[in-house]
Design a protein around this motif. Structure first.
Motif, PDB file in Angstrom:
ATOM      1  N   SER A 540       0.805  -1.223   0.000  1.00  0.00           N
ATOM      2  CA  SER A 540       0.000   0.000   0.000  1.00  0.00           C
ATOM      3  C   SER A 540       0.839   1.274   0.000  1.00  0.00           C
ATOM      4  N   GLY A 541       2.124   1.147   0.249  1.00  0.00           N
ATOM      5  CA  GLY A 541       2.976   2.319   0.475  1.00  0.00           C
ATOM      6  C   GLY A 541       3.231   2.551   1.947  1.00  0.00           C
ATOM      7  N   TRP A 542       2.342   1.991   2.792  1.00  0.00           N
ATOM      8  CA  TRP A 542       2.540   2.015   4.245  1.00  0.00           C
ATOM      9  C   TRP A 542       2.902   0.629   4.778  1.00  0.00           C
ATOM     10  N   GLY A 543       2.871  -0.350   3.898  1.00  0.00           N
ATOM     11  CA  GLY A 543       3.182  -1.719   4.280  1.00  0.00           C
ATOM     12  C   GLY A 543       2.455  -2.690   3.374  1.00  0.00           C
ATOM     13  N   VAL A 544       2.648  -3.972   3.643  1.00  0.00           N
ATOM     14  CA  VAL A 544       2.010  -5.030   2.863  1.00  0.00           C
ATOM     15  C   VAL A 544       0.621  -5.294   3.434  1.00  0.00           C
ATOM     16  N   ARG A 545      -0.367  -5.305   2.564  1.00  0.00           N
ATOM     17  CA  ARG A 545      -1.737  -5.586   2.992  1.00  0.00           C
ATOM     18  C   ARG A 545      -1.890  -7.057   3.368  1.00  0.00           C
ATOM     19  N   THR A 546      -2.834  -7.322   4.263  1.00  0.00           N
ATOM     20  CA  THR A 546      -3.104  -8.703   4.648  1.00  0.00           C
ATOM     21  C   THR A 546      -3.697  -9.510   3.500  1.00  0.00           C
ATOM     22  N   LEU A 547      -4.329  -8.854   2.556  1.00  0.00           N
ATOM     23  CA  LEU A 547      -4.918  -9.514   1.397  1.00  0.00           C
ATOM     24  C   LEU A 547      -4.671  -8.628   0.179  1.00  0.00           C
ATOM     25  N   ALA A 548      -4.259  -9.233  -0.920  1.00  0.00           N
ATOM     26  CA  ALA A 548      -4.015  -8.457  -2.139  1.00  0.00           C
ATOM     27  C   ALA A 548      -5.305  -7.784  -2.600  1.00  0.00           C
ATOM     28  N   ALA A 549      -5.181  -6.550  -3.057  1.00  0.00           N
ATOM     29  CA  ALA A 549      -6.348  -5.699  -3.279  1.00  0.00           C
ATOM     30  C   ALA A 549      -7.143  -6.040  -4.529  1.00  0.00           C
ATOM     31  N   ASP A 550      -6.642  -6.900  -5.411  1.00  0.00           N
ATOM     32  CA  ASP A 550      -7.381  -7.192  -6.640  1.00  0.00           C
ATOM     33  C   ASP A 550      -8.312  -8.392  -6.485  1.00  0.00           C
ATOM     34  N   GLN A 551      -8.599  -8.816  -5.257  1.00  0.00           N
ATOM     35  CA  GLN A 551      -9.469  -9.966  -5.018  1.00  0.00           C
ATOM     36  C   GLN A 551     -10.815  -9.498  -4.472  1.00  0.00           C
ATOM     37  N   PRO A 552     -11.908 -10.194  -4.812  1.00  0.00           N
ATOM     38  CA  PRO A 552     -13.226  -9.793  -4.294  1.00  0.00           C
ATOM     39  C   PRO A 552     -13.292  -9.763  -2.771  1.00  0.00           C
ATOM     40  N   ALA A 553     -12.501 -10.576  -2.096  1.00  0.00           N
ATOM     41  CA  ALA A 553     -12.547 -10.631  -0.631  1.00  0.00           C
ATOM     42  C   ALA A 553     -11.916  -9.408   0.023  1.00  0.00           C
ATOM     43  N   TYR A 554     -11.190  -8.609  -0.735  1.00  0.00           N
ATOM     44  CA  TYR A 554     -10.446  -7.474  -0.162  1.00  0.00           C
ATOM     45  C   TYR A 554     -11.373  -6.375   0.339  1.00  0.00           C
ATOM     46  N   HIS A 555     -11.030  -5.824   1.488  1.00  0.00           N
ATOM     47  CA  HIS A 555     -11.705  -4.632   2.014  1.00  0.00           C
ATOM     48  C   HIS A 555     -10.666  -3.852   2.826  1.00  0.00           C
ATOM     49  N   PRO A 556     -10.434  -2.585   2.508  1.00  0.00           N
ATOM     50  CA  PRO A 556      -9.364  -1.840   3.190  1.00  0.00           C
ATOM     51  C   PRO A 556      -9.616  -1.610   4.673  1.00  0.00           C
ATOM     52  N   LEU A 557     -10.876  -1.725   5.118  1.00  0.00           N
ATOM     53  CA  LEU A 557     -11.197  -1.520   6.529  1.00  0.00           C
ATOM     54  C   LEU A 557     -11.627  -2.821   7.211  1.00  0.00           C
ATOM     55  N   SER A 558     -11.287  -3.941   6.594  1.00  0.00           N
ATOM     56  CA  SER A 558     -11.509  -5.224   7.245  1.00  0.00           C
ATOM     57  C   SER A 558     -10.339  -5.503   8.191  1.00  0.00           C
ATOM     58  N   TYR A 559     -10.635  -6.171   9.299  1.00  0.00           N
ATOM     59  CA  TYR A 559      -9.598  -6.429  10.309  1.00  0.00           C
ATOM     60  C   TYR A 559      -8.441  -7.236   9.728  1.00  0.00           C
ATOM     61  N   HIS A 560      -8.754  -8.250   8.906  1.00  0.00           N
ATOM     62  CA  HIS A 560      -7.709  -9.136   8.399  1.00  0.00           C
ATOM     63  C   HIS A 560      -7.792  -9.377   6.894  1.00  0.00           C
ATOM     64  N   ARG A 561      -8.628  -8.650   6.188  1.00  0.00           N
ATOM     65  CA  ARG A 561      -8.807  -8.913   4.760  1.00  0.00           C
ATOM     66  C   ARG A 561      -8.504  -7.676   3.924  1.00  0.00           C
ATOM     67  N   GLY A 562      -7.392  -7.030   4.221  1.00  0.00           N
ATOM     68  CA  GLY A 562      -6.982  -5.885   3.423  1.00  0.00           C
ATOM     69  C   GLY A 562      -6.293  -4.792   4.202  1.00  0.00           C
ATOM     70  N   SER A 563      -6.293  -4.883   5.520  1.00  0.00           N
ATOM     71  CA  SER A 563      -5.616  -3.904   6.363  1.00  0.00           C
ATOM     72  C   SER A 563      -4.108  -4.144   6.346  1.00  0.00           C
ATOM     73  N   VAL A 564      -3.369  -3.264   7.007  1.00  0.00           N
ATOM     74  CA  VAL A 564      -1.911  -3.365   7.115  1.00  0.00           C
ATOM     75  C   VAL A 564      -1.551  -3.484   8.592  1.00  0.00           C
ATOM     76  N   TRP A 565      -0.911  -4.574   8.961  1.00  0.00           N
ATOM     77  CA  TRP A 565      -0.519  -4.818  10.350  1.00  0.00           C
ATOM     78  C   TRP A 565       0.987  -4.630  10.500  1.00  0.00           C
ATOM     79  N   PRO A 566       1.434  -3.750  11.383  1.00  0.00           N
ATOM     80  CA  PRO A 566       2.872  -3.563  11.562  1.00  0.00           C
ATOM     81  C   PRO A 566       3.621  -4.836  11.950  1.00  0.00           C
ATOM     82  N   HIS A 567       3.069  -5.652  12.861  1.00  0.00           N
ATOM     83  CA  HIS A 567       3.828  -6.843  13.255  1.00  0.00           C
ATOM     84  C   HIS A 567       3.912  -7.844  12.105  1.00  0.00           C
ATOM     85  N   ASP A 568       2.853  -7.935  11.300  1.00  0.00           N
ATOM     86  CA  ASP A 568       2.851  -8.782  10.109  1.00  0.00           C
ATOM     87  C   ASP A 568       3.963  -8.333   9.170  1.00  0.00           C
ATOM     88  N   ASN A 569       4.065  -7.031   8.985  1.00  0.00           N
ATOM     89  CA  ASN A 569       5.096  -6.488   8.108  1.00  0.00           C
ATOM     90  C   ASN A 569       6.493  -6.631   8.689  1.00  0.00           C
TER      91      ASN A 569
END
Length: 645
Positions: A540-569
């Motif tokens: 995203s420019g702020w980190g790696v998303r939990t889910l790639a954004a070109d998939q139907p399941a993606y949502h930028p404000l989902s807890y684990h389906r499109g957000s960016v987690w610092p510890h994950d990164n």
């Protein structure tokens, strides 16, 4: 009460106050309101009035380790305020203190009537979640007792006992009824011209089972000194990078937060330990996965965290006698709760074992700790616990029977039991969810690393060559199986999980980066995965998303389906460096550091997945923990991965 909350944290105690320093006791919403100790609200109202009216905010509370604001009586331009109130509040161990200074602005004598409405409802944190659950509390009673210098609130239900004591210096002139459970402390202050007078208010909470002789700090300044001493312990000896001041600031801020997030736990010999809590406000308790990852990130700089976390988790390791359906011999605990609802079994989290990955992470940390510190004594002491943890992975965990670590949704507990533990987190690219057994990819990487590290400990510390060889063979077999079963050639990427029938859950997810950290993938596959994580749909420019954004399941404000987690990164960055992808590792590290710089050098639990190209600042996730131990330690992992450049 405004919509904003400001969080003060000290160990197992936190308080959330509004812009004027008040607590309203509102239920519901994404943020708890009040002062909490060990999952119970020990202060549910703390509301100031001046001459019968709510004062206006001249300077609102700002974020920090103390809450400071400036208030004035309501008035207009033609009649300047007769006096100004300066509030400062801080949280100590099971305590809350406030200094309230009142300054006269007039050249003649004046008086002011201050009233503070206070209450303690002892509500369990789980009752304040926005999930609309209710809990029957038969026989529960609250009581109030007026003291010479304040008031005491008490609560009991069967054997459960807790109380909150509020005292003031000077003592209030009166303690008034309010028609509700709350009470009103009242002072009439006579001020000489341009005089200043001060009230000191102290709150001490005694949760159920508290046997310590608790001491309340005299004032907020005393709390600040305590916190500074703690922060000094955590930063002592840490070499911050001089060539990258933003990373240095994020590391310093993270260590300060880790100092505040330490909670008490008990070791195998009943020794008292201080371990990292998961995060405030909702998870100010020991959570196995979070404490282990935090300790791993901090290991090169602050190994005492690991030295406390390992025995604390060993002491809570399942032995087979627990009633919980997800407790099995050798399993490491997921979550420990101390509240009333957990005590009476109304929520399953008193000791809850719904985690598929805490057990291998326990073994990884033990091996990493011994390798880093050469402290073989701890490895010898915890040998029975480590062998039991390996036994769980092989037997109950599923490695022997299914070839992988397996979990199933726990009715009344967690649907998903890997780090992405929200209900819809494990999904196909189209958003559909698996049913039945789940084999999450990241957990298999942890199992692989755990087997290899424990084999090394067995050979070098326990002198058990046969056991070491057995574990090494199990690890090699797991690696071969994984690359056969999880790899999706059409995507050149591993599946997020397998379902109970071995079908691939085909979402493209950041968990693949954890496989780099654990070393599960062959070098060729690892390099392909690492570069894929830096493509625009993932990064995203702020980190790696939990889910790639070109998939139907993606949502930028989902807890684990499109957000960016610092510890994950942080794990991804360590993994990229492990596979020699140093440019990619630096790209992710710089993105996270930029996000921290934009938020006062503090990384939150999670960020929204919106791209940096659409907004020049990171978008906060609405329900994130304000302070989270894994995120606090993430800058240290970045420093390990890429150094100070």
């Amino acid at each position: 009460m405004t919509d904003r909350h400001h969080l003060l944290v000290h160990g197992a105690t936190f308080a959330a106050v509004g812009d004027r320093g008040d607590i309203s006791g509102v239920r519901g919403g994404s943020f708890p309101d009040g002062m909490f100790v060990r999952d119970a609200r020990h202060l549910s109202r703390w509301q100031l009035t001046v001459d019968g009216a709510v004062p206006e905010v001249l300077s609102p509370v700002a974020d920090g380790d103390a809450a400071r604001c400036v208030l004035v009586p309501r008035g207009g331009r033609q009649e300047p305020p007769a006096h100004t109130l300066f509030r400062e509040q801080a949280v100590g161990d099971s305590s809350f203190v406030e200094s309230l200074r009142v300054t006269s602005n007039r050249p003649v004598p004046t008086s002011v009537r201050l009233a503070l409405t206070v209450d303690a409802d002892f509500t369990d944190q789980f009752e304040l979640r926005s999930d609309h659950r209710t809990y029957v509390k038969t026989g529960a009673l609250r009581s109030r007792r007026v003291l010479d210098d304040g008031i005491e609130f008490a609560y009991h239900r069967a054997e459960w006992r807790s109380c909150t004591t509020i005292t003031a210096d000077p003592a209030p002139d009166a303690v008034e009824e309010t028609g509700t459970g709350a009470r009103r402390l009242v002072w009439t202050l006579d001020l000489t011209p341009h005089d200043t007078t001060e009230l000191l208010l102290r709150v001490i909470a005694r949760p159920h089972g508290e046997r310590r002789a608790l001491r309340v700090p005299r004032d907020p300044a005393a709390v600040r000194r305590q916190l500074l001493d703690l922060e000094g312990e955590f930063t002592e000896g840490v070499a911050f990078p001089t060539g990258w001041p933003e990373l240095a600031a994020a590391c310093a801020r993270g260590l300060a937060d880790l100092a505040a997030l330490q909670v008490t736990a008990t070791g195998p010999d009943r020794e008292e330990l201080r371990v990292p809590a998961a995060g405030a406000p909702w998870f100010l308790t020991l959570i196995g996965r979070d404490a282990l990852l935090t300790s791993l990130f901090a290991l090169p700089y602050h190994p005492r965290l690991a030295a406390a976390t390992l025995p604390a988790l060993a002491a809570t390791q399942a032995t087979g006698a627990e009633a919980s359906p997800v407790a099995q011999p050798g399993k490491i605990v997921h979550e420990v709760r101390h509240g009333e609802l957990a005590h009476f079994g109304q929520v399953p989290y008193r000791r809850y074992y719904g985690s598929v990955d805490a057990t291998p992470l326990f073994l990884i940390l033990l091996g990493a700790y011994v390798e880093r510190t050469s402290d073989t004594a701890l490895a010898r002491r915890l040998e029975p616990h480590a062998r039991a943890a390996v036994g769980w992975m092989l037997d109950h965990g599923g490695l022997t029977s299914r070839g992988y670590l397996v979990y199933r949704a726990d009715k009344g507990g967690l649907a998903n039991q890997n780090w992405k533990d929200s209900p819809g987190a494990i999904c196909c690219a189209d958003g559909s969810r698996p049913t039945g057994a789940v084999m999450a990819a990241g957990a298999q990487g942890y199992a692989y690393d755990a087997l290899r590290r424990t084999a090394w400990v067995a050979r070098t510390v326990w002198a058990d060559e046969t056991y070491a060889a057995l574990l090494e063979q199990a690890a090699a077999d797991l690696r071969d199986r994984f690359q056969r079963d999880f790899w999706m050639p059409e995507h050149s990427f591993p599946a997020l999980a397998l379902d109970g029938n071995g079908r691939r859950i085909d979402a493209l997810a950041s968990d693949a980066g954890h496989l780099l950290w654990s070393g599960l993938l062959d070098k060729e596959y690892g390099e392909v995965v690492g570069r894929r994580l830096l493509e625009a749909d993932f990064f995203s420019g702020w980190g790696v998303r939990t889910l790639a954004a070109d998939q139907p399941a993606y949502h930028p404000l989902s807890y684990h389906r499109g957000s960016v987690w610092p510890h994950d990164n942080a794990l991804i960055t360590l993994g990229l460096a492990r596979y020699g992808l140093h440019d990619e590792a630096r790209t992710v590290a710089h993105a996270l550091v930029d996000a921290a710089t934009a938020t006062g050098h503090r990384l939150p639990e999670v960020l929204a997945g919106y791209g940096r190209d659409t907004r020049c600042e990171p978008v906060p996730y609405p329900h994130a923990c304000v302070r989270e131990s894994r995120s606090a330690a993430a800058p240290l992992a970045l420093l390990t991965a890429v150094g100070g450049a």
